[in-house]
Scaffold this active site. Structure first.
Site, mmCIF file in Angstrom:
data_model
loop_
_atom_site.group_PDB
_atom_site.id
_atom_site.type_symbol
_atom_site.label_atom_id
_atom_site.label_comp_id
_atom_site.label_asym_id
_atom_site.label_seq_id
_atom_site.Cartn_x
_atom_site.Cartn_y
_atom_site.Cartn_z
ATOM 1 N N LYS A 23 127.813 24.818 6.207
ATOM 2 C CA LYS A 23 126.465 25.351 6.467
ATOM 3 C C LYS A 23 126.043 26.347 5.396
ATOM 4 C CE LYS A 23 124.712 29.116 9.336
ATOM 5 N NZ LYS A 23 125.335 30.322 8.865
ATOM 6 N N ASN A 24 126.913 27.305 5.103
ATOM 7 C CA ASN A 24 126.483 28.368 4.199
ATOM 8 C C ASN A 24 126.388 27.910 2.745
ATOM 9 O OD1 ASN A 24 126.052 30.101 6.294
ATOM 10 N ND2 ASN A 24 127.962 31.245 6.058
ATOM 11 N N CYS A 117 120.711 35.427 12.363
ATOM 12 C CA CYS A 117 121.562 36.084 13.349
ATOM 13 C C CYS A 117 121.547 37.586 13.112
ATOM 14 C CB CYS A 117 122.990 35.558 13.253
ATOM 15 S SG CYS A 117 123.214 33.959 14.042
ATOM 16 N N ARG A 122 120.780 43.804 8.416
ATOM 17 C CA ARG A 122 121.408 43.249 7.210
ATOM 18 C C ARG A 122 120.423 43.372 6.046
ATOM 19 N NH1 ARG A 122 123.070 37.559 9.512
ATOM 20 N NH2 ARG A 122 124.163 37.204 7.571
ATOM 21 N N ASP A 305 133.255 35.745 9.466
ATOM 22 C CA ASP A 305 132.682 34.742 10.377
ATOM 23 C C ASP A 305 133.722 34.186 11.351
ATOM 24 O OD1 ASP A 305 130.312 35.137 9.078
ATOM 25 O OD2 ASP A 305 130.495 33.365 7.803
ATOM 26 N N ARG A 398 123.083 26.461 15.233
ATOM 27 C CA ARG A 398 122.822 26.794 13.825
ATOM 28 C C ARG A 398 123.990 26.413 12.949
ATOM 29 N NH1 ARG A 398 119.314 31.925 13.955
ATOM 30 N NH2 ARG A 398 119.113 31.339 11.802
HETATM 31 N N1 EPU Z 1 124.601 43.996 2.044
HETATM 32 C C1 EPU Z 1 123.837 45.060 1.664
HETATM 33 N N2 EPU Z 1 122.768 44.835 0.845
HETATM 34 C C2 EPU Z 1 122.439 43.603 0.405
HETATM 35 C C3 EPU Z 1 123.232 42.510 0.799
HETATM 36 C C4 EPU Z 1 124.301 42.738 1.633
HETATM 37 O O1 EPU Z 1 124.084 46.196 2.047
HETATM 38 O O2 EPU Z 1 121.453 43.472 -0.334
HETATM 39 C C5 EPU Z 1 125.762 44.204 2.936
HETATM 40 C C6 EPU Z 1 125.578 43.533 4.283
HETATM 41 O O3 EPU Z 1 124.863 44.342 5.191
HETATM 42 C C7 EPU Z 1 127.012 43.304 4.699
HETATM 43 C C8 EPU Z 1 127.710 43.003 3.379
HETATM 44 O O4 EPU Z 1 126.876 43.546 2.370
HETATM 45 O O5 EPU Z 1 127.562 44.467 5.259
HETATM 46 C C9 EPU Z 1 127.981 41.552 3.099
HETATM 47 O O6 EPU Z 1 126.795 40.805 3.210
HETATM 48 P P1 EPU Z 1 126.529 39.483 2.403
HETATM 49 O O7 EPU Z 1 125.314 39.672 1.570
HETATM 50 O O8 EPU Z 1 127.779 39.027 1.721
HETATM 51 O O9 EPU Z 1 126.176 38.481 3.553
HETATM 52 P P2 EPU Z 1 125.046 37.408 3.562
HETATM 53 O O10 EPU Z 1 124.929 36.751 2.252
HETATM 54 O O11 EPU Z 1 123.821 37.951 4.178
HETATM 55 C C10 EPU Z 1 126.596 35.402 4.148
HETATM 56 C C11 EPU Z 1 126.673 34.413 5.260
HETATM 57 C C12 EPU Z 1 127.170 35.096 6.524
HETATM 58 C C13 EPU Z 1 128.520 35.735 6.244
HETATM 59 C C14 EPU Z 1 128.429 36.671 5.036
HETATM 60 C C15 EPU Z 1 129.768 37.250 4.628
HETATM 61 C C16 EPU Z 1 124.806 32.966 4.721
HETATM 62 C C17 EPU Z 1 123.437 32.532 5.019
HETATM 63 N N3 EPU Z 1 125.327 33.893 5.495
HETATM 64 O O12 EPU Z 1 125.661 36.381 4.581
HETATM 65 O O13 EPU Z 1 127.325 34.069 7.468
HETATM 66 O O14 EPU Z 1 128.917 36.468 7.371
HETATM 67 O O15 EPU Z 1 127.882 35.954 3.912
HETATM 68 O O16 EPU Z 1 130.662 36.244 4.306
HETATM 69 O O17 EPU Z 1 125.441 32.457 3.793
HETATM 70 C C18 EPU Z 1 127.452 33.119 9.609
HETATM 71 O O18 EPU Z 1 127.616 32.026 9.062
HETATM 72 O O19 EPU Z 1 127.615 33.303 10.849
HETATM 73 C C19 EPU Z 1 127.038 34.257 8.792
HETATM 74 C C20 EPU Z 1 126.500 35.341 9.310
#
Ligand code: EPU
Length: 420
Positions: A23-24, A117, A122, A305, A398
């Site tokens: 998915k991601n 979610c 975030r 996750d 999802r």
């Molecule tokens: N963060 C910031 N600022 C930013 C971006 C991130 O402070 O601009 C913080 C976040 O709040 C968090 C950490 O950095 O504490 C990591 O966030 P990251 O950006 O890596 O997460 P994401 O890209 O928003 C993706 C996956 C998530 C998964 C995370 C970590 C997608 C769409 N989502 O999220 O997946 O938990 O990486 O591996 O790719 C899920 O599949 O259930 C899911 C939530």
């Protein structure tokens, strides 16, 4: 009509389950196709609600999409950078990838701040800093980001946190910027490599994906290609945990075992028997499990996750386990629901302290995708039988393709019902 999942406890899962594409990855690869001038075909695409929403969004922006089984062809040639301040983009966290993709292709994007979610706030400040470093001007007007650049120029970008989303978004925009972009402290998740592989097949020049320094030499044009999506390591991990929790014997097939090493190691430490093959992993549950401490970290650490699903399994270990999430500070919305099922868990800061206990069936509510997976596993593992009702199935949809079908074919008794 909203639905709930009815889950009968006490039946060991047995058999083989095929894992779909990730998915991601999918929800980053679909917007990445926007950067090409000709058609991109994606194979091994999972059937998920998030993928369906993304195809609607691209169609609204002028793309022609042909989705047949697990193959999708995206023709982005007629796309326009139309403003999408509201509506569908709000349903999806990964809609933020349209920012980098439209910015790279057209030099402009207007996209509503993402939904998805919401287990905790975030932020996307690192994405924005990245776009600005590439020369874009970003403003927030009524909850939508307006991003414009006369010309994108390569830059050296250091990420304060190794964010998956920021790393991918910057790669998308930088692949069509002028000159060299370097991302330092980049995220190393397998999905980053998958996106870089697609972009390189489209003609981009990206090196170092999967390490903490990624170098992107911008090119003026990208073209179509064909790409097969990597297996979903989180879906695979969820079935592995479910197999252990039900004392079952399950082979998860179509996986890259290396992507699951952190989970495999923890399961073995608990006493679960795990056998790794080339593209599959067999899990054989045992009557007694030891408690373990788990730290969710960025890749290659234990995936955040899988933290929620793992908490359901830890309820069955003897003694006290401490599960700490170093990626998200408060991803514990499933814990009060597990407690309703008899779990002995207390949350202290970033940690859940889990004492082994007998779970019993109850009516519980999923409030995000992985919380939903945790509650389904808990329901399956109620040894005294009984039906656990998990509402909030729309979250589970999802990220888990054919969940009911897969669990049923492993011998579980699981079905969907309409919510009253
Ligand atoms: N963060 C910031 N600022 C930013 C971006 C991130 O402070 O601009 C913080 C976040 O709040 C968090 C950490 O950095 O504490 C990591 O966030 P990251 O950006 O890596 O997460 P994401 O890209 O928003 C993706 C996956 C998530 C998964 C995370 C970590 C997608 C769409 N989502 O999220 O997946 O938990 O990486 O591996 O790719 C899920 O599949 O259930 C899911 C939530």
């Amino acid at each position: 009509m909203l639905e709930k999942l009815m889950v009968v406890g006490g039946r060991p899962l047995r058999g083989t389950v095929q894992i779909s594409g990730a998915k991601n990855s999918a929800i980053a690869l679909i917007p990445a196709a926007v950067l090409a001038e000709t058609s991109v075909t994606l194979d091994n695409l999972p059937h998920l609600s998030d993928v369906a929403i993304y195809t609607e969004i691209l169609t609204d922006l002028g793309a022609t999409i042909d989705w047949n089984e697990d193959r999708m062809t995206i023709d982005p040639s007629q796309m326009k950078p139309l403003a999408m301040p509201n509506g569908k983009v709000k349903k999806l966290r990964a809609s933020y990838y349209l920012m980098g993709a439209l910015l790279g292709r057209f030099g402009e994007a207007t996209i509503g701040l993402p939904g998805g979610c919401n287990f905790e706030p975030r932020p996307i400040d690192l994405h924005i800093k990245g776009f600005e470093a590439l020369g874009a001007v970003v403003s927030n007007e009524n909850g939508a980001l307006h991003i414009r650049a006369k010309e994108l120029r390569g830059a050296k970008i250091y990420l304060d946190m190794a964010s998956v989303g920021a790393t991918i978004n910057i790669m998308l925009a930088a692949s069509r910027a002028k000159g060299l972009t370097t991302i330092e402290n980049a995220a190393k998740e397998p999905e980053i490599i998958d996106v870089a592989t697609l972009l390189n097949s489209m003609g981009a020049k990206i090196k170092g994906a999967g390490t903490d320094t990624i170098r992107i030499e911008g090119v003026s044009e990208l073209h179509g290609c064909r790409h097969s999506i990597i297996p979903d390591r989180i879906q695979a991990g969820t079935y592995m945990i479910a197999a252990a929790a039900t004392r079952g014997d399950v082979t998860v097939d179509n996986v890259i075992p290396k992507h699951l090493e952190a989970l495999t190691a923890k399961l073995q430490e608990m006493g679960v028997h795990v056998y790794e093959m080339d593209e599959s992993i067999r899990i054989v549950g045992q009557p007694i499990y030891e408690s373990v401490d788990v730290k969710a970290l960025i890749y290659p650490g234990f995936a955040t996750d899988l933290q929620s699903p793992m908490s359901s399994l830890l309820c069955q270990a003897k003694g006290v386990s401490v599960l700490t999430d170093h990626v998200y500070s408060n991803r514990f919305k499933h814990i009060p629901e597990l407690v309703r099922m008899g779990a002995k868990i207390r949350v202290e800061g970033r940690s859940a302290i889990i004492e082994g206990s007998q779970l019993s069936s109850a009516k519980v509510r999923a409030t995000d995708l992985r919380a939903g997976a945790a509650l389904v596993i808990a329901g399956l593992s109620v040894m005294t039988g009984g039906i656990t009702e998990v509402s909030g199935v729309e979250f589970i949809d999802r990220g888990y393709e054919n969940l009911v079908f897969n669990l049923s074919s492993l011998g579980a008794e699981v079905w969907r019902e309409n919510e009253e």
